[in-house]
Design a protein around this motif. Sequence first.
Motif, PDB file in Angstrom:
ATOM      1  N   THR A 147       0.880  -1.169   0.000  1.00 58.23           N
ATOM      2  CA  THR A 147       0.000   0.000   0.000  1.00 58.23           C
ATOM      3  C   THR A 147       0.920   1.222   0.000  1.00 58.23           C
ATOM      4  N   SER A 148       0.355   2.406   0.137  1.00 59.17           N
ATOM      5  CA  SER A 148       1.189   3.599   0.206  1.00 59.17           C
ATOM      6  C   SER A 148       1.987   3.682   1.500  1.00 59.17           C
ATOM      7  N   SER A 149       1.616   2.887   2.509  1.00 58.04           N
ATOM      8  CA  SER A 149       2.278   2.959   3.815  1.00 58.04           C
ATOM      9  C   SER A 149       3.160   1.768   4.137  1.00 58.04           C
ATOM     10  N   VAL A 150       2.862   0.595   3.581  1.00 52.64           N
ATOM     11  CA  VAL A 150       3.608  -0.611   3.934  1.00 52.64           C
ATOM     12  C   VAL A 150       3.799  -1.488   2.702  1.00 52.64           C
ATOM     13  N   SER A 151       4.732  -2.409   2.809  1.00 55.47           N
ATOM     14  CA  SER A 151       4.885  -3.464   1.811  1.00 55.47           C
ATOM     15  C   SER A 151       5.564  -4.648   2.469  1.00 55.47           C
ATOM     16  N   ALA A 152       5.512  -5.801   1.809  1.00 56.66           N
ATOM     17  CA  ALA A 152       6.134  -7.010   2.336  1.00 56.66           C
ATOM     18  C   ALA A 152       6.490  -7.919   1.177  1.00 56.66           C
ATOM     19  N   SER A 155       6.639   3.141   4.891  1.00 52.88           N
ATOM     20  CA  SER A 155       6.959   4.399   4.229  1.00 52.88           C
ATOM     21  C   SER A 155       7.791   5.283   5.158  1.00 52.88           C
ATOM     22  N   PRO A 156       8.498   6.289   4.609  1.00 56.42           N
ATOM     23  CA  PRO A 156       9.275   7.189   5.474  1.00 56.42           C
ATOM     24  C   PRO A 156       8.429   7.835   6.572  1.00 56.42           C
ATOM     25  N   GLN A 157       7.214   8.281   6.240  1.00 58.14           N
ATOM     26  CA  GLN A 157       6.373   8.918   7.258  1.00 58.14           C
ATOM     27  C   GLN A 157       6.070   7.955   8.391  1.00 58.14           C
ATOM     28  N   GLN A 158       5.750   6.709   8.068  1.00 52.22           N
ATOM     29  CA  GLN A 158       5.452   5.730   9.109  1.00 52.22           C
ATOM     30  C   GLN A 158       6.709   5.336   9.879  1.00 52.22           C
ATOM     31  N   ALA A 159       7.859   5.273   9.199  1.00 48.29           N
ATOM     32  CA  ALA A 159       9.110   4.925   9.878  1.00 48.29           C
ATOM     33  C   ALA A 159       9.454   5.954  10.954  1.00 48.29           C
ATOM     34  N   PHE A 160       9.326   7.244  10.625  1.00 44.86           N
ATOM     35  CA  PHE A 160       9.635   8.277  11.614  1.00 44.86           C
ATOM     36  C   PHE A 160       8.602   8.295  12.738  1.00 44.86           C
ATOM     37  N   ALA A 161       7.347   7.980  12.420  1.00 45.64           N
ATOM     38  CA  ALA A 161       6.328   7.898  13.467  1.00 45.64           C
ATOM     39  C   ALA A 161       6.642   6.758  14.437  1.00 45.64           C
ATOM     40  N   ILE A 162       7.067   5.625  13.906  1.00 47.92           N
ATOM     41  CA  ILE A 162       7.437   4.491  14.747  1.00 47.92           C
ATOM     42  C   ILE A 162       8.642   4.841  15.614  1.00 47.92           C
ATOM     43  N   ALA A 163       9.650   5.492  15.023  1.00 47.58           N
ATOM     44  CA  ALA A 163      10.850   5.861  15.790  1.00 47.58           C
ATOM     45  C   ALA A 163      10.494   6.808  16.928  1.00 47.58           C
ATOM     46  N   ARG A 164       9.654   7.803  16.663  1.00 45.21           N
ATOM     47  CA  ARG A 164       9.271   8.742  17.725  1.00 45.21           C
ATOM     48  C   ARG A 164       8.509   8.043  18.846  1.00 45.21           C
ATOM     49  N   GLU A 165       7.727   7.046  18.488  1.00 45.74           N
ATOM     50  CA  GLU A 165       6.908   6.337  19.476  1.00 45.74           C
ATOM     51  C   GLU A 165       7.752   5.473  20.404  1.00 45.74           C
ATOM     52  N   HIS A 166       8.782   4.825  19.860  1.00 44.41           N
ATOM     53  CA  HIS A 166       9.478   3.787  20.616  1.00 44.41           C
ATOM     54  C   HIS A 166      10.906   4.125  21.004  1.00 44.41           C
ATOM     55  N   GLU A 222      -6.294  -5.422   7.717  1.00 41.90           N
ATOM     56  CA  GLU A 222      -5.615  -6.168   8.768  1.00 41.90           C
ATOM     57  C   GLU A 222      -4.137  -6.356   8.437  1.00 41.90           C
ATOM     58  N   ALA A 223      -3.831  -6.611   7.164  1.00 42.92           N
ATOM     59  CA  ALA A 223      -2.444  -6.798   6.749  1.00 42.92           C
ATOM     60  C   ALA A 223      -1.637  -5.530   6.980  1.00 42.92           C
ATOM     61  N   GLU A 224      -2.188  -4.391   6.590  1.00 39.23           N
ATOM     62  CA  GLU A 224      -1.483  -3.129   6.744  1.00 39.23           C
ATOM     63  C   GLU A 224      -1.223  -2.832   8.218  1.00 39.23           C
ATOM     64  N   GLU A 225      -2.238  -3.010   9.039  1.00 40.68           N
ATOM     65  CA  GLU A 225      -2.089  -2.762  10.468  1.00 40.68           C
ATOM     66  C   GLU A 225      -1.076  -3.719  11.083  1.00 40.68           C
TER      67      GLU A 225
END
Length: 336
Positions: free
Chosen positions: A33-38, A112-123, A166-169
């Motif tokens: 998707t625009s936010s994730v891939s596998a 995606s870069p936006q989600q990567a930085f969000a994850i880094a800020r969270e954890h 569900e996959a994206e989440e």
Amino acid sequence: MTLMESMPAQPPDGSEELGSDRTGPRDRLLFATSSVSAGAFRCSIVDPRFRHPAPIRHHSVVFHRAALWIRQKGSPRRAADQHVVTIFNAGREYQRQPISPEGDRSDWFAVSPQQAFAIAREHDPLAPEGSPTAFRFEVTDSDPGLYLRQRRLFLGLERGTIDPLEAEESILLLVGEVVAHAAGASRRRAEEPGFAARARRDLVEAARAELGRTLTFATDLTEIARQLGTSPYHLSRVFRKVTGQTLNGYRLELRIRAAIERLADPEVDLAVLALELGFSSQGHFTAAFRTRFGMTPTAARVMFHGTGSMNHRPEELRALGARPCVAPGSERVAGT
């Protein structure tokens, strides 16, 4: 988001499609998707591109199916096996060296870069503001629950049995869990003296590589220590201090994780599988599997061949070691 690794545009044998030759690299996209891939990446050690430096295209976490050395640019090499998750920032160049004759067999989950930085800020409270890279970490260990969850997620994506939402989440939560684990391990390592910590790390990395190389063999401690140029006592003490496991326990874990991949085949004979992976009997294999995953190999095979949904029943959640968590930025997953 497309494939994982940026490879040379034209394979040396002249084939037009990446992985069209039998031994060439194959990067198979399973979900995007625009936010994730596998996807899944495979590269034989006989292919010249196995040792070719290559940049990673996406912020990602990689679960290895065969042992190999990984050296990210500017960092020491690390032994990557089924117990290890490698963490990449987009654009980071790396090189491989062989340990297992299977070469590079790995499955990856990218954000995606936006989600990567969000994850880094969270954890990661130490994540620098304005840094061009999201993740400060290159590697972390995976506990049995995490390993089993990502394997089930991968199989569901491969079979197309997971709802896209569900996959994206699930991919976002998986990457977040890996980064959180790496952040915690980083804080613990920061308390150790620098020189001593590096010496211990180098010895443990060498031991991991040796265990991966001789995974199915009945190698004893004295022989492993001789190969590494140290004493059995020193090796045992340092390995347990750094990893929290004995050498025997770590090898058992690797064998069990290799078995999990084979359990995706409904026809596999468990007794034959146990002997092929170095267990003394099917009973030994079953007991070790149950100790680590809270279920028998037969029960795990049934679970893998269910619907593929990550919405587990309560007894499965307990076995998988699942924990409730919140996806960073989940309220804006779609269209971000």
